[in-house]
Design a protein around this motif. Sequence first.
Motif, PDB file in Angstrom:
ATOM      1  N   VAL A 215      48.285 -36.043  23.666  1.00 44.50           N
ATOM      2  CA  VAL A 215      48.496 -36.874  24.850  1.00 44.50           C
ATOM      3  C   VAL A 215      48.945 -38.273  24.471  1.00 44.50           C
ATOM      4  O   VAL A 215      49.817 -38.863  25.125  1.00 44.50           O
ATOM      5  N   GLU A 216      48.377 -38.834  23.409  1.00 42.14           N
ATOM      6  CA  GLU A 216      48.735 -40.191  22.987  1.00 42.14           C
ATOM      7  C   GLU A 216      50.208 -40.262  22.592  1.00 42.14           C
ATOM      8  O   GLU A 216      50.911 -41.216  22.925  1.00 42.14           O
ATOM      9  N   ALA A 217      50.668 -39.246  21.869  1.00 40.33           N
ATOM     10  CA  ALA A 217      52.073 -39.233  21.458  1.00 40.33           C
ATOM     11  C   ALA A 217      52.977 -39.083  22.678  1.00 40.33           C
ATOM     12  O   ALA A 217      54.058 -39.682  22.734  1.00 40.33           O
ATOM     13  N   TYR A 218      52.548 -38.287  23.660  1.00 35.81           N
ATOM     14  CA  TYR A 218      53.340 -38.129  24.876  1.00 35.81           C
ATOM     15  C   TYR A 218      53.430 -39.460  25.616  1.00 35.81           C
ATOM     16  O   TYR A 218      54.492 -39.870  26.072  1.00 35.81           O
ATOM     17  N   LEU A 219      52.318 -40.161  25.704  1.00 32.26           N
ATOM     18  CA  LEU A 219      52.280 -41.468  26.355  1.00 32.26           C
ATOM     19  C   LEU A 219      53.189 -42.458  25.633  1.00 32.26           C
ATOM     20  O   LEU A 219      53.914 -43.241  26.254  1.00 32.26           O
ATOM     21  N   ALA A 220      53.181 -42.410  24.305  1.00 36.75           N
ATOM     22  CA  ALA A 220      53.967 -43.339  23.500  1.00 36.75           C
ATOM     23  C   ALA A 220      55.468 -43.084  23.597  1.00 36.75           C
ATOM     24  O   ALA A 220      56.275 -43.943  23.221  1.00 36.75           O
ATOM     25  N   ALA A 221      55.854 -41.914  24.104  1.00 37.75           N
ATOM     26  CA  ALA A 221      57.279 -41.585  24.215  1.00 37.75           C
ATOM     27  C   ALA A 221      57.953 -42.362  25.342  1.00 37.75           C
ATOM     28  O   ALA A 221      59.178 -42.333  25.466  1.00 37.75           O
ATOM     29  N   PHE A 222      57.162 -43.062  26.173  1.00 34.33           N
ATOM     30  CA  PHE A 222      57.709 -43.834  27.289  1.00 34.33           C
ATOM     31  C   PHE A 222      57.402 -45.306  27.092  1.00 34.33           C
ATOM     32  O   PHE A 222      56.291 -45.671  26.690  1.00 34.33           O
ATOM     33  N   ASP A 223      58.354 -46.179  27.422  1.00 35.83           N
ATOM     34  CA  ASP A 223      58.067 -47.604  27.382  1.00 35.83           C
ATOM     35  C   ASP A 223      57.359 -48.006  28.679  1.00 35.83           C
ATOM     36  O   ASP A 223      57.218 -47.211  29.612  1.00 35.83           O
ATOM     37  N   ALA A 224      56.927 -49.253  28.745  1.00 30.48           N
ATOM     38  CA  ALA A 224      56.127 -49.719  29.882  1.00 30.48           C
ATOM     39  C   ALA A 224      56.887 -49.599  31.199  1.00 30.48           C
ATOM     40  O   ALA A 224      56.320 -49.257  32.242  1.00 30.48           O
ATOM     41  N   ARG A 225      58.184 -49.865  31.148  1.00 27.84           N
ATOM     42  CA  ARG A 225      58.985 -49.792  32.378  1.00 27.84           C
ATOM     43  C   ARG A 225      59.071 -48.358  32.885  1.00 27.84           C
ATOM     44  O   ARG A 225      58.956 -48.102  34.096  1.00 27.84           O
ATOM     45  N   ALA A 226      59.275 -47.416  31.967  1.00 24.85           N
ATOM     46  CA  ALA A 226      59.377 -46.012  32.360  1.00 24.85           C
ATOM     47  C   ALA A 226      58.072 -45.520  32.960  1.00 24.85           C
ATOM     48  O   ALA A 226      58.066 -44.748  33.927  1.00 24.85           O
ATOM     49  N   ASP A 257      55.283 -48.171  40.367  1.00 28.83           N
ATOM     50  CA  ASP A 257      56.006 -48.997  41.330  1.00 28.83           C
ATOM     51  C   ASP A 257      56.370 -48.173  42.562  1.00 28.83           C
ATOM     52  O   ASP A 257      57.454 -47.592  42.652  1.00 28.83           O
ATOM     53  N   THR A 258      55.449 -48.109  43.524  1.00 30.60           N
ATOM     54  CA  THR A 258      55.683 -47.339  44.750  1.00 30.60           C
ATOM     55  C   THR A 258      55.952 -48.234  45.952  1.00 30.60           C
ATOM     56  O   THR A 258      56.263 -47.736  47.032  1.00 30.60           O
ATOM     57  N   ALA A 259      55.856 -49.546  45.774  1.00 31.99           N
ATOM     58  CA  ALA A 259      56.051 -50.474  46.885  1.00 31.99           C
ATOM     59  C   ALA A 259      57.495 -50.384  47.392  1.00 31.99           C
ATOM     60  O   ALA A 259      58.450 -50.368  46.622  1.00 31.99           O
ATOM     61  N   GLY A 260      57.635 -50.324  48.690  1.00 32.56           N
ATOM     62  CA  GLY A 260      58.964 -50.328  49.295  1.00 32.56           C
ATOM     63  C   GLY A 260      59.650 -48.974  49.328  1.00 32.56           C
ATOM     64  O   GLY A 260      60.744 -48.841  49.881  1.00 32.56           O
ATOM     65  N   LEU A 261      59.036 -47.955  48.732  1.00 33.67           N
ATOM     66  CA  LEU A 261      59.651 -46.631  48.741  1.00 33.67           C
ATOM     67  C   LEU A 261      59.463 -45.988  50.110  1.00 33.67           C
ATOM     68  O   LEU A 261      58.367 -45.992  50.669  1.00 33.67           O
ATOM     69  N   ARG A 262      60.538 -45.430  50.656  1.00 33.81           N
ATOM     70  CA  ARG A 262      60.425 -44.771  51.953  1.00 33.81           C
ATOM     71  C   ARG A 262      59.623 -43.488  51.826  1.00 33.81           C
ATOM     72  O   ARG A 262      58.823 -43.134  52.689  1.00 33.81           O
ATOM     73  N   TRP A 263      59.863 -42.755  50.719  1.00 29.95           N
ATOM     74  CA  TRP A 263      59.126 -41.528  50.458  1.00 29.95           C
ATOM     75  C   TRP A 263      58.472 -41.627  49.092  1.00 29.95           C
ATOM     76  O   TRP A 263      59.153 -41.871  48.102  1.00 29.95           O
TER      77      TRP A 263
END
Length: 455
Positions: A215-226, A257-263
């Motif tokens: 799980v840690e390696a999977y988490l590390a595959a994404f940067d903070a923005r992703a 980041d779900t703010a402003g999403l219509r769906w």
Amino acid sequence: MASKLTLNTQNLETLGARRLAELLIELSSGNAAAKRQLRLALAAGSSPAEAAREVRKRLASIARSTTYVDWRKRKALVADLDSQRCAITGPIAEASAAEAVELLWRFLDLADGIYERCDDSSGMVSTVFARAIEDLARIASDNQADPIALAERCLEAVHDNGYGQYDNFISQLAPALGESGLAHLQQQLDAIGPTVSYSSTSLALQAVADARGDVEAYLAAFDARARRQPGIAAEIARRLLAAGRPEQALALLEDADTAGLRWVDEAWEVARIEALEALGRTEEAQASRWSHFERSLSVHHLRGYLRRLPDFEDVEAEQRALALVAVHPSGLQALAFLLQWPALPEAAGLVLRRHSEWDGESFELFNSGAERLAGRHPLAASLLLRRMIDFALDHARVKRYRYAAQHLLSCAQLDAAIDDYGEHPTHRAYVAELRERHGRKWGFWQDVDPQEPSD
């Protein structure tokens, strides 16, 4: 009993080997594809090594070709590729798994070049390459191929994935790679990550982490923005939940980041509810299920909500839900829900109340709806069929005329079961109206009645 002239194996055997050989020579004259098939069969009959040489020559020839393959030539190309694949996975693999694995790699190396010069709108070519990947994974696993060498070849595939043919490659080869091959692949990906595109490296690292259950390696595959993208946050949270880490999963989801999403992303909603449940926050989970149902008319969320209510409360909640569906702004969405739930009397009532909203373009929904309502709610079924007929004719959708004709015939059959059309035209009046508006659409009327005059 089959005729002696029927073309089948048993009857052809009676011709004898020599006569069959003469016929094959005759039939393959001027047919390059047939000749290749015969040469390949002869090579396979001679020896697996001879078959391998023949396949290698053909793969090299395909790789050199620059001819564009349009839809007319695509079937022949697919047949050629598949015959090579079958030779590799058949007699060649039986004699030498290592040789078969090497040839399958060569086969897969053809993909980019073929996609560049081929119309594959049907997906036929990609299907052949997908099967080759499955073959490679199976043969390499069954015969315990060198995991480190396999990992190195997987690394090359990560670099050479311009058409997405290797998107699920690592997960398919995971059994053959084993822990040592996966560890080596992850090490190499970590080392060269900055020199290749982020997306290809990230996808490969995710696949390796999943295969290793890390799980840690999977988490590390994404940067903070992703990680703040709702869909990606849901994927990570799902793995954190499976690992027994609901607090971290919920924190990650709520940071998305779900703010402003219509769906809101459906997967994000589901993961958040599962995290709340895992933390014992049942009331919040229930509130979230109901809120999501109100927005999306999700059958899944309503079923989950009702299942967790005490006895008798679920009946009242279901009635409240159906009342909400009845006045939902989207009639199509409401109808889809009622058919899936199912609540057929309510679906029929909706069709009758909001018939002016239907435009007939939603072919699959209306077709399945008419089929399901026909038994007990023939008027509602007939109205849905009429909308599809009107849409096809009003918009001159010629490809739909055949279906529209079938729908009109279905309306005629339903007419016998309808006692009162209410505010709607009877079947006879509706047909008369169709003839007045679309009488010159001969293609449609001839589908209704083949005896219909064309002039």
